[in-house]
Scaffold this motif. Structure first.
Motif, PDB file in Angstrom:
ATOM      1  N   SER A 177     -12.729  22.489   9.963  1.00 39.45           N
ATOM      2  CA  SER A 177     -13.960  22.121   9.321  1.00 39.45           C
ATOM      3  C   SER A 177     -13.985  20.674   8.817  1.00 39.45           C
ATOM      4  O   SER A 177     -13.987  20.378   7.499  1.00 39.45           O
ATOM      5  CB  SER A 177     -14.574  22.965   8.253  1.00 39.45           C
ATOM      6  OG  SER A 177     -13.537  23.107   7.178  1.00 39.45           O
ATOM      7  N   TRP A 178     -13.485  19.780   9.655  1.00 37.93           N
ATOM      8  CA  TRP A 178     -13.086  18.169   9.183  1.00 37.93           C
ATOM      9  C   TRP A 178     -14.317  17.532   8.259  1.00 37.93           C
ATOM     10  O   TRP A 178     -14.165  17.089   7.395  1.00 37.93           O
ATOM     11  CB  TRP A 178     -13.038  17.432  10.455  1.00 37.93           C
ATOM     12  CG  TRP A 178     -12.272  15.969  10.083  1.00 37.93           C
ATOM     13  CD1 TRP A 178     -11.067  15.532  10.172  1.00 37.93           C
ATOM     14  CD2 TRP A 178     -13.273  14.669   9.874  1.00 37.93           C
ATOM     15  NE1 TRP A 178     -11.163  14.319   9.982  1.00 37.93           N
ATOM     16  CE2 TRP A 178     -12.392  13.749   9.901  1.00 37.93           C
ATOM     17  CE3 TRP A 178     -14.623  14.655   9.994  1.00 37.93           C
ATOM     18  CZ2 TRP A 178     -12.688  12.411   9.595  1.00 37.93           C
ATOM     19  CZ3 TRP A 178     -14.897  13.363   9.538  1.00 37.93           C
ATOM     20  CH2 TRP A 178     -14.040  12.254   9.481  1.00 37.93           C
ATOM     21  N   GLU A 179     -15.330  17.731   8.803  1.00 41.09           N
ATOM     22  CA  GLU A 179     -16.669  17.298   8.360  1.00 41.09           C
ATOM     23  C   GLU A 179     -17.011  17.800   7.004  1.00 41.09           C
ATOM     24  O   GLU A 179     -17.870  17.016   6.175  1.00 41.09           O
ATOM     25  CB  GLU A 179     -17.906  17.345   9.465  1.00 41.09           C
ATOM     26  CG  GLU A 179     -17.926  16.272  10.414  1.00 41.09           C
ATOM     27  CD  GLU A 179     -17.061  16.912  11.754  1.00 41.09           C
ATOM     28  OE1 GLU A 179     -16.553  17.987  11.480  1.00 41.09           O
ATOM     29  OE2 GLU A 179     -16.883  16.232  12.609  1.00 41.09           O
ATOM     30  N   SER A 180     -16.559  18.983   6.679  1.00 42.50           N
ATOM     31  CA  SER A 180     -16.941  19.690   5.390  1.00 42.50           C
ATOM     32  C   SER A 180     -16.109  19.056   4.175  1.00 42.50           C
ATOM     33  O   SER A 180     -16.601  19.204   3.000  1.00 42.50           O
ATOM     34  CB  SER A 180     -16.698  21.053   5.405  1.00 42.50           C
ATOM     35  OG  SER A 180     -15.328  21.352   5.554  1.00 42.50           O
ATOM     36  N   LEU A 190       0.633  -1.226  -0.011  1.00 42.02           N
ATOM     37  CA  LEU A 190       0.096  -0.085  -0.068  1.00 42.02           C
ATOM     38  C   LEU A 190       0.957   1.066   0.093  1.00 42.02           C
ATOM     39  O   LEU A 190       2.107   1.089   0.098  1.00 42.02           O
ATOM     40  CB  LEU A 190      -1.009   0.023   1.329  1.00 42.02           C
ATOM     41  CG  LEU A 190      -1.930  -1.080   1.298  1.00 42.02           C
ATOM     42  CD1 LEU A 190      -1.537  -2.200   2.046  1.00 42.02           C
ATOM     43  CD2 LEU A 190      -3.062  -0.564   2.257  1.00 42.02           C
ATOM     44  N   VAL A 191       0.358   2.456  -0.284  1.00 41.28           N
ATOM     45  CA  VAL A 191       0.759   3.632  -0.133  1.00 41.28           C
ATOM     46  C   VAL A 191       0.105   4.523   0.922  1.00 41.28           C
ATOM     47  O   VAL A 191      -1.090   4.549   0.789  1.00 41.28           O
ATOM     48  CB  VAL A 191       0.960   4.286  -1.641  1.00 41.28           C
ATOM     49  CG1 VAL A 191       1.561   5.614  -1.626  1.00 41.28           C
ATOM     50  CG2 VAL A 191       1.903   3.573  -2.666  1.00 41.28           C
ATOM     51  N   LYS A 192       0.991   5.214   1.582  1.00 44.25           N
ATOM     52  CA  LYS A 192       0.654   6.365   2.627  1.00 44.25           C
ATOM     53  C   LYS A 192       0.700   7.606   2.050  1.00 44.25           C
ATOM     54  O   LYS A 192       1.714   7.943   1.820  1.00 44.25           O
ATOM     55  CB  LYS A 192       1.320   6.206   4.004  1.00 44.25           C
ATOM     56  CG  LYS A 192       0.479   6.876   5.023  1.00 44.25           C
ATOM     57  CD  LYS A 192       0.927   6.548   6.563  1.00 44.25           C
ATOM     58  CE  LYS A 192       0.250   7.406   7.536  1.00 44.25           C
ATOM     59  NZ  LYS A 192       0.657   7.020   8.813  1.00 44.25           N
ATOM     60  N   TRP A 193      -0.202   8.476   2.009  1.00 42.58           N
ATOM     61  CA  TRP A 193      -0.372   9.651   1.341  1.00 42.58           C
ATOM     62  C   TRP A 193      -1.074  10.699   2.033  1.00 42.58           C
ATOM     63  O   TRP A 193      -2.520  10.313   2.342  1.00 42.58           O
ATOM     64  CB  TRP A 193      -0.881   9.357  -0.048  1.00 42.58           C
ATOM     65  CG  TRP A 193      -0.530  10.683  -1.257  1.00 42.58           C
ATOM     66  CD1 TRP A 193      -1.499  11.520  -1.435  1.00 42.58           C
ATOM     67  CD2 TRP A 193       0.733  10.689  -1.921  1.00 42.58           C
ATOM     68  NE1 TRP A 193      -0.647  12.417  -2.297  1.00 42.58           N
ATOM     69  CE2 TRP A 193       0.423  11.846  -2.612  1.00 42.58           C
ATOM     70  CE3 TRP A 193       1.752  10.019  -2.028  1.00 42.58           C
ATOM     71  CZ2 TRP A 193       1.433  12.182  -3.318  1.00 42.58           C
ATOM     72  CZ3 TRP A 193       2.618  10.375  -2.729  1.00 42.58           C
ATOM     73  CH2 TRP A 193       2.752  11.524  -3.525  1.00 42.58           C
ATOM     74  N   PRO A 194      -0.619  11.858   2.133  1.00 41.53           N
ATOM     75  CA  PRO A 194      -1.472  12.881   2.840  1.00 41.53           C
ATOM     76  C   PRO A 194      -2.399  13.499   2.052  1.00 41.53           C
ATOM     77  O   PRO A 194      -1.953  13.827   0.989  1.00 41.53           O
ATOM     78  CB  PRO A 194      -0.276  13.816   3.481  1.00 41.53           C
ATOM     79  CG  PRO A 194       0.871  13.783   2.375  1.00 41.53           C
ATOM     80  CD  PRO A 194       0.708  12.222   1.876  1.00 41.53           C
ATOM     81  N   LEU A 195      -3.537  14.100   2.571  1.00 41.34           N
ATOM     82  CA  LEU A 195      -4.495  14.923   1.698  1.00 41.34           C
ATOM     83  C   LEU A 195      -4.760  16.270   2.591  1.00 41.34           C
ATOM     84  O   LEU A 195      -5.024  16.086   3.746  1.00 41.34           O
ATOM     85  CB  LEU A 195      -5.686  14.189   1.666  1.00 41.34           C
ATOM     86  CG  LEU A 195      -5.622  13.225   0.647  1.00 41.34           C
ATOM     87  CD1 LEU A 195      -5.218  11.799   0.950  1.00 41.34           C
ATOM     88  CD2 LEU A 195      -7.294  12.802  -0.062  1.00 41.34           C
ATOM     89  N   PHE A 221      -5.805  12.254   6.636  1.00 39.35           N
ATOM     90  CA  PHE A 221      -6.650  13.491   6.533  1.00 39.35           C
ATOM     91  C   PHE A 221      -6.054  14.452   7.894  1.00 39.35           C
ATOM     92  O   PHE A 221      -6.292  14.008   8.835  1.00 39.35           O
ATOM     93  CB  PHE A 221      -7.985  13.256   6.868  1.00 39.35           C
ATOM     94  CG  PHE A 221      -8.492  12.359   5.527  1.00 39.35           C
ATOM     95  CD1 PHE A 221      -8.660  12.946   4.302  1.00 39.35           C
ATOM     96  CD2 PHE A 221      -8.821  11.279   5.540  1.00 39.35           C
ATOM     97  CE1 PHE A 221      -9.176  12.196   3.186  1.00 39.35           C
ATOM     98  CE2 PHE A 221      -9.188  10.233   4.716  1.00 39.35           C
ATOM     99  CZ  PHE A 221      -9.353  10.761   3.226  1.00 39.35           C
ATOM    100  N   ASP A 222      -5.794  15.558   7.466  1.00 38.40           N
ATOM    101  CA  ASP A 222      -5.361  16.613   8.428  1.00 38.40           C
ATOM    102  C   ASP A 222      -6.519  17.794   8.738  1.00 38.40           C
ATOM    103  O   ASP A 222      -6.670  18.634   7.849  1.00 38.40           O
ATOM    104  CB  ASP A 222      -4.031  17.252   7.983  1.00 38.40           C
ATOM    105  CG  ASP A 222      -3.607  18.349   9.104  1.00 38.40           C
ATOM    106  OD1 ASP A 222      -4.266  18.450  10.297  1.00 38.40           O
ATOM    107  OD2 ASP A 222      -2.476  18.857   8.823  1.00 38.40           O
ATOM    108  N   GLY A 223      -7.405  17.360   9.751  1.00 36.54           N
ATOM    109  CA  GLY A 223      -8.265  18.278   9.997  1.00 36.54           C
ATOM    110  C   GLY A 223      -8.061  19.664  10.193  1.00 36.54           C
ATOM    111  O   GLY A 223      -8.667  20.607   9.817  1.00 36.54           O
TER     112      GLY A 223
END
Length: 279
Positions: A205-208, A165-170, A197-199
């Protein structure tokens, strides 16, 4: 809640992802367990899998044991200690130039693939920033291809397969870039993405945006399993990612704050949602 309070019927708990049987949907994210010391207790905490690391070819005192030592540790574990799925998260040494990083990744993957259930190539670290540059995408594709070639050249271990797998930041703007990376990875035979995912990047606004980014990533490459990590500090956030297409989730800070009770709460809600979604 006691550590043993997360027990559930095994047939209801097992998830089939990456060709593996996960006894639960929640994993302990890389960064918490760097040397495999949590494997014996992780099942009691409610985890279905543990991702060890990040480990690199060279050991770093109080940071990572190095891939050679970790591989020896995993091989020495008695079967009873491996009640959960074991992933290993690998990276390049901090002083390795981007143009030579493929050698570190390939060495690390080859060192641990025979004793891990899956292996993750970590590109979320600051040291991998150059490899994440969209202008360097062909370099990244070459790195991923080189690792696959080195793995293919190893003995097959009696037919044992180890998903890569590849770990990737968004970040808020990163879904399209991550989907492009995923397309390269899928074409080369990689089987999943650990999406970070970096809130804080979304201004709180994590949920958005996180579920939408997860959905875009999952839809961009149907062949890749998405494991989501970051900001999962409550049951509702885990379920939002499940609805968005995440096959599994991981916790680190959420576990530190919420303990086994949060892990078990997410697992129960995850399976309840699955039951409701079945036809």
């Amino acid at each position: 809640m006691s550590e043993a309070g997360c027990a559930a019927d095994e047939r209801a708990r097992v998830l089939h992802v990456l060709g593996l049987r996960f006894p639960g949907p929640v994993g302990l994210a890389a960064g918490y367990d760097r040397d495999g010391s949590c494997l014996i207790r992780a099942g009691d905490w409610g985890f279905g899998f543990v991702e060890i690391g990040t480990v690199t070819p060279a050991a770093r005192a109080e940071h990572n044991p190095g891939v050679g030592r970790l591989a020896a540790t995993l091989r020495a574990l008695p079967p009873a200690a491996r009640r959960v799925v074991v992933g290993v998260n690998v990276g390049a040494d901090a002083d390795t130039a981007a143009g030579h990083a493929w050698r570190d990744y390939a060495h690390a993957v080859c060192a641990v693939r025979s004793c891990a259930d899956y292996v993750v190539l970590n590109f979320s670290a600051q040291s991998a920033r150059a490899l994440r540059d969209p202008r360097q995408r062909m370099r990244l594709a070459d790195l991923l291809g080189q690792v696959q070639q080195r793995c293919a050249a190893l003995p097959d271990g009696g037919g044992r397969r180890t998903p890569l797998l590849v770990k990737w930041p968004l970040d808020v703007r990163g879904a399209d870039d991550a989907a492009d990376m995923a397309a390269h990875a899928a074409a080369l035979g990689y089987e999943g993405v650990v999406a970070v995912f970096d809130g804080a990047a979304a201004g709180g606004s994590w949920e958005s945006w996180v579920p939408g980014a997860c959905r875009a990533l999952a839809q961009a490459q149907q062949r890749l399993a998405v494991i989501a990590v970051g900001g999962i500090d409550r049951v509702e956030r885990a379920l939002a990612l499940q609805r968005a297409g995440a096959a599994l989730v991981q916790m680190h800070r959420g576990f530190v704050a919420g303990g086994p009770g949060l892990v078990c709460g997410v697992a129960r809600a995850w399976h309840a949602q699955q039951v409701r979604d079945w036809p």
